[in-house]
Design a protein around this motif. Sequence first.
Motif, PDB file in Angstrom:
ATOM      1  N   ALA A   1      -9.230  -8.588  13.066  1.00  0.00           N
ATOM      2  CA  ALA A   1      -8.424  -8.354  11.866  1.00  0.00           C
ATOM      3  C   ALA A   1      -8.595  -9.488  10.870  1.00  0.00           C
ATOM      4  CB  ALA A   1      -6.959  -8.196  12.243  1.00  0.00           C
ATOM      5  N   ALA A   2      -8.693 -10.718  11.360  1.00  0.00           N
ATOM      6  CA  ALA A   2      -8.873 -11.857  10.457  1.00  0.00           C
ATOM      7  C   ALA A   2     -10.214 -11.791   9.740  1.00  0.00           C
ATOM      8  CB  ALA A   2      -8.747 -13.162  11.234  1.00  0.00           C
ATOM      9  N   VAL A   3     -11.242 -11.326  10.433  1.00  0.00           N
ATOM     10  CA  VAL A   3     -12.569 -11.226   9.828  1.00  0.00           C
ATOM     11  C   VAL A   3     -12.628 -10.071   8.835  1.00  0.00           C
ATOM     12  CG1 VAL A   3     -14.982 -10.680  10.335  1.00  0.00           C
ATOM     13  CG2 VAL A   3     -13.763 -12.308  11.754  1.00  0.00           C
ATOM     14  N   ARG A   4     -12.004  -8.953   9.180  1.00  0.00           N
ATOM     15  CA  ARG A   4     -12.089  -7.747   8.349  1.00  0.00           C
ATOM     16  C   ARG A   4     -11.064  -7.688   7.224  1.00  0.00           C
ATOM     17  NH1 ARG A   4     -17.044  -6.075   9.166  1.00  0.00           N
ATOM     18  NH2 ARG A   4     -17.434  -5.636  11.333  1.00  0.00           N
ATOM     19  N   ALA A   5     -10.044  -8.541   7.281  1.00  0.00           N
ATOM     20  CA  ALA A   5      -9.019  -8.511   6.229  1.00  0.00           C
ATOM     21  C   ALA A   5      -9.609  -9.029   4.924  1.00  0.00           C
ATOM     22  CB  ALA A   5      -7.820  -9.357   6.638  1.00  0.00           C
ATOM     23  N   ASN A   6      -9.097  -8.512   3.808  1.00  0.00           N
ATOM     24  CA  ASN A   6      -9.631  -8.933   2.523  1.00  0.00           C
ATOM     25  C   ASN A   6      -8.808 -10.043   1.881  1.00  0.00           C
ATOM     26  OD1 ASN A   6      -7.419  -7.445   1.824  1.00  0.00           O
ATOM     27  ND2 ASN A   6      -8.520  -5.911   0.643  1.00  0.00           N
ATOM     28  N   GLY A   7      -7.817 -10.579   2.569  1.00  0.00           N
ATOM     29  CA  GLY A   7      -7.052 -11.707   2.078  1.00  0.00           C
ATOM     30  C   GLY A   7      -5.858 -11.334   1.223  1.00  0.00           C
ATOM     31  N   ARG A   8      -5.737 -10.091   0.853  1.00  0.00           N
ATOM     32  CA  ARG A   8      -4.593  -9.671   0.051  1.00  0.00           C
ATOM     33  C   ARG A   8      -3.428  -9.354   0.977  1.00  0.00           C
ATOM     34  NH1 ARG A   8      -7.555  -5.183  -3.255  1.00  0.00           N
ATOM     35  NH2 ARG A   8      -5.721  -4.099  -2.495  1.00  0.00           N
ATOM     36  N   PRO A   9      -2.203  -9.669   0.559  1.00  0.00           N
ATOM     37  CA  PRO A   9      -1.051  -9.462   1.447  1.00  0.00           C
ATOM     38  C   PRO A   9      -0.863  -8.012   1.888  1.00  0.00           C
ATOM     39  CG  PRO A   9      -0.416 -10.708  -0.496  1.00  0.00           C
ATOM     40  CD  PRO A   9      -1.839 -10.295  -0.692  1.00  0.00           C
ATOM     41  N   LYS A  10      -1.132  -7.073   1.020  1.00  0.00           N
ATOM     42  CA  LYS A  10      -0.954  -5.665   1.374  1.00  0.00           C
ATOM     43  C   LYS A  10      -2.291  -4.940   1.462  1.00  0.00           C
ATOM     44  CE  LYS A  10       3.654  -5.340  -0.479  1.00  0.00           C
ATOM     45  NZ  LYS A  10       4.566  -4.624  -1.361  1.00  0.00           N
ATOM     46  N   GLY A  11      -3.343  -5.689   1.738  1.00  0.00           N
ATOM     47  CA  GLY A  11      -4.668  -5.094   1.841  1.00  0.00           C
ATOM     48  C   GLY A  11      -4.794  -4.186   3.044  1.00  0.00           C
ATOM     49  N   ARG A  12      -5.601  -3.162   2.930  1.00  0.00           N
ATOM     50  CA  ARG A  12      -5.770  -2.195   3.998  1.00  0.00           C
ATOM     51  C   ARG A  12      -7.191  -2.203   4.557  1.00  0.00           C
ATOM     52  NH1 ARG A  12      -1.695   1.280   4.572  1.00  0.00           N
ATOM     53  NH2 ARG A  12      -3.057   2.818   5.497  1.00  0.00           N
ATOM     54  N   ALA A  13      -7.940  -3.268   4.307  1.00  0.00           N
ATOM     55  CA  ALA A  13      -9.333  -3.321   4.735  1.00  0.00           C
ATOM     56  C   ALA A  13      -9.455  -3.209   6.257  1.00  0.00           C
ATOM     57  CB  ALA A  13      -9.989  -4.600   4.239  1.00  0.00           C
ATOM     58  N   PHE A  14      -8.578  -3.887   6.992  1.00  0.00           N
ATOM     59  CA  PHE A  14      -8.627  -3.838   8.454  1.00  0.00           C
ATOM     60  C   PHE A  14      -8.333  -2.426   8.948  1.00  0.00           C
ATOM     61  CE2 PHE A  14      -6.159  -4.313  12.491  1.00  0.00           C
ATOM     62  CZ  PHE A  14      -7.247  -4.546  13.303  1.00  0.00           C
ATOM     63  N   LEU A  15      -7.304  -1.783   8.390  1.00  0.00           N
ATOM     64  CA  LEU A  15      -6.971  -0.416   8.806  1.00  0.00           C
ATOM     65  C   LEU A  15      -8.079   0.558   8.458  1.00  0.00           C
ATOM     66  CD1 LEU A  15      -3.212  -0.305   7.802  1.00  0.00           C
ATOM     67  CD2 LEU A  15      -4.193  -0.661  10.064  1.00  0.00           C
ATOM     68  N   ASP A  16      -8.691   0.378   7.297  1.00  0.00           N
ATOM     69  CA  ASP A  16      -9.808   1.244   6.916  1.00  0.00           C
ATOM     70  C   ASP A  16     -10.989   1.059   7.862  1.00  0.00           C
ATOM     71  OD1 ASP A  16      -8.328   2.253   4.842  1.00  0.00           O
ATOM     72  OD2 ASP A  16      -9.220   0.935   3.331  1.00  0.00           O
ATOM     73  N   THR A  17     -11.236  -0.180   8.290  1.00  0.00           N
ATOM     74  CA  THR A  17     -12.315  -0.442   9.249  1.00  0.00           C
ATOM     75  C   THR A  17     -12.032   0.244  10.583  1.00  0.00           C
ATOM     76  OG1 THR A  17     -12.764  -2.570   8.209  1.00  0.00           O
ATOM     77  CG2 THR A  17     -13.615  -2.250  10.426  1.00  0.00           C
ATOM     78  N   LEU A  18     -10.784   0.182  11.045  1.00  0.00           N
ATOM     79  CA  LEU A  18     -10.430   0.859  12.295  1.00  0.00           C
ATOM     80  C   LEU A  18     -10.608   2.366  12.181  1.00  0.00           C
ATOM     81  CD1 LEU A  18      -7.230  -1.013  13.511  1.00  0.00           C
ATOM     82  CD2 LEU A  18      -9.542  -1.170  14.424  1.00  0.00           C
ATOM     83  N   ARG A  19     -10.195   2.931  11.051  1.00  0.00           N
ATOM     84  CA  ARG A  19     -10.370   4.372  10.857  1.00  0.00           C
ATOM     85  C   ARG A  19     -11.841   4.754  10.851  1.00  0.00           C
ATOM     86  NH1 ARG A  19      -6.416   3.813   6.869  1.00  0.00           N
ATOM     87  NH2 ARG A  19      -4.402   4.421   7.669  1.00  0.00           N
ATOM     88  N   GLN A  20     -12.654   3.901  10.241  1.00  0.00           N
ATOM     89  CA  GLN A  20     -14.082   4.172  10.164  1.00  0.00           C
ATOM     90  C   GLN A  20     -14.731   4.082  11.546  1.00  0.00           C
ATOM     91  OE1 GLN A  20     -16.090   1.386   7.637  1.00  0.00           O
ATOM     92  NE2 GLN A  20     -16.875   3.033   6.349  1.00  0.00           N
ATOM     93  N   GLN A  21     -14.378   3.060  12.320  1.00  0.00           N
ATOM     94  CA  GLN A  21     -14.976   2.850  13.633  1.00  0.00           C
ATOM     95  C   GLN A  21     -14.510   3.883  14.651  1.00  0.00           C
ATOM     96  OE1 GLN A  21     -17.326   0.607  14.617  1.00  0.00           O
ATOM     97  NE2 GLN A  21     -17.510   0.070  12.466  1.00  0.00           N
ATOM     98  N   PHE A  22     -13.252   4.249  14.580  1.00  0.00           N
ATOM     99  CA  PHE A  22     -12.661   5.140  15.572  1.00  0.00           C
ATOM    100  C   PHE A  22     -12.192   6.419  14.901  1.00  0.00           C
ATOM    101  CE2 PHE A  22     -11.786   0.737  16.911  1.00  0.00           C
ATOM    102  CZ  PHE A  22     -12.609   0.710  18.004  1.00  0.00           C
ATOM    103  N   ALA A  23     -13.113   7.125  14.298  1.00  0.00           N
ATOM    104  CA  ALA A  23     -12.787   8.353  13.578  1.00  0.00           C
ATOM    105  C   ALA A  23     -12.296   9.414  14.551  1.00  0.00           C
ATOM    106  CB  ALA A  23     -14.008   8.860  12.827  1.00  0.00           C
ATOM    107  N   ALA A  24     -11.433  10.282  14.071  1.00  0.00           N
ATOM    108  CA  ALA A  24     -10.864  11.331  14.914  1.00  0.00           C
ATOM    109  C   ALA A  24     -11.949  12.296  15.402  1.00  0.00           C
ATOM    110  CB  ALA A  24      -9.789  12.081  14.151  1.00  0.00           C
TER     111      ALA A  24
END
Length: 106
Positions: free
Chosen positions: A69-92
């Motif tokens: 999460a620290a590597v994938r986060a974009n540094g913004r307090p409400k950024g969703r980069a980590f969640l978007d990465t998880l969705r991309q990696q573990f697609a339904a």
Amino acid sequence: MQNLAESYQTLASGIYYEKPLDNPLKRAIAESLKAAIADFRKEDATRTGMTRLRDSDVRDTLIFLTQFAAVRANGRPKGRAFLDTLRQQFAAEAFASPASNLLVLP
């Protein structure tokens, strides 16, 4: 995740200590994560007759996810980069196909 990983670190040393979280949203997420881990352990014990998941494995996984999460986060307090990465990696769609009936245990 980091707080939960620290709790499992102290649990591995034989001491149960959990640092309380002040933020109600973080507390709710941590509680749901702990409940998911407990449900997985219960299901695993029911299916195999014993628990194979060690506290150190949970701790290592939580540490990995915290670092990821620290590597994938974009540094913004409400950024969703980590969640978007998880969705991309573990697609339904990846879990839509039925699992094989082949069971391999170590």
